[in-house]
Design a protein around this motif. Sequence first.
Motif, PDB file in Angstrom:
ATOM      1  N   MET A   1      14.224  58.253  49.083  1.00 27.48           N
ATOM      2  CA  MET A   1      15.073  59.263  49.676  1.00 27.48           C
ATOM      3  C   MET A   1      15.995  59.816  48.596  1.00 27.48           C
ATOM      4  N   ARG A  61      20.959  68.564  51.115  1.00 24.71           N
ATOM      5  CA  ARG A  61      19.789  67.750  51.464  1.00 24.71           C
ATOM      6  C   ARG A  61      19.877  67.225  52.894  1.00 24.71           C
ATOM      7  N   ALA A  62      21.060  66.800  53.308  1.00 25.31           N
ATOM      8  CA  ALA A  62      21.231  66.317  54.685  1.00 25.31           C
ATOM      9  C   ALA A  62      20.997  67.450  55.678  1.00 25.31           C
ATOM     10  N   THR A  63      21.562  68.610  55.393  1.00 23.08           N
ATOM     11  CA  THR A  63      21.409  69.757  56.282  1.00 23.08           C
ATOM     12  C   THR A  63      19.947  70.206  56.370  1.00 23.08           C
ATOM     13  N   ALA A  64      19.224  70.130  55.271  1.00 21.76           N
ATOM     14  CA  ALA A  64      17.822  70.560  55.235  1.00 21.76           C
ATOM     15  C   ALA A  64      16.937  69.758  56.181  1.00 21.76           C
ATOM     16  N   VAL A  65      17.352  68.541  56.514  1.00 23.34           N
ATOM     17  CA  VAL A  65      16.557  67.710  57.432  1.00 23.34           C
ATOM     18  C   VAL A  65      17.319  67.478  58.744  1.00 23.34           C
ATOM     19  N   ALA A  66      18.172  68.447  59.102  1.00 24.86           N
ATOM     20  CA  ALA A  66      18.941  68.432  60.356  1.00 24.86           C
ATOM     21  C   ALA A  66      19.888  67.240  60.458  1.00 24.86           C
ATOM     22  N   GLY A  67      20.356  66.760  59.307  1.00 28.39           N
ATOM     23  CA  GLY A  67      21.269  65.619  59.297  1.00 28.39           C
ATOM     24  C   GLY A  67      22.707  66.036  59.077  1.00 28.39           C
ATOM     25  N   LEU A  85      20.658  60.955  60.139  1.00 27.48           N
ATOM     26  CA  LEU A  85      19.452  61.775  60.234  1.00 27.48           C
ATOM     27  C   LEU A  85      18.764  61.532  61.577  1.00 27.48           C
TER      28      LEU A  85
END
Length: 94
Positions: A1, A61-67, A85
């Motif tokens: 990750m 990166r968190a936002t890109a995976v809806a986190g 996440l």
Amino acid sequence: MQIAREALSNVARHSGATRATLALGVDGDTAELKIEDNGSGFDPDRRLGSGHFGLANLRDRATAVAGTLTIDSEAGKGTRIIVRLPLPVSEPAA
């Protein structure tokens, strides 16, 4: 990750920490990654100069995976980064 790698890289490069921990857990339909250190800490609301993209990268990166990304830090008191996440919902076996 990539998020964990970036966060631990930030600890190594910037915190002056003598200890860092990484924990990964699951609560229902959410995975939670927590990285904590005993380093120098910082003001997470302060804008950093050019060339400091680590925290922005973590957030992106968190936002890109809806986190979501939470940064809890204070000068002299270390830093805690929490990434939550969503996990995919699995269909019951037929």
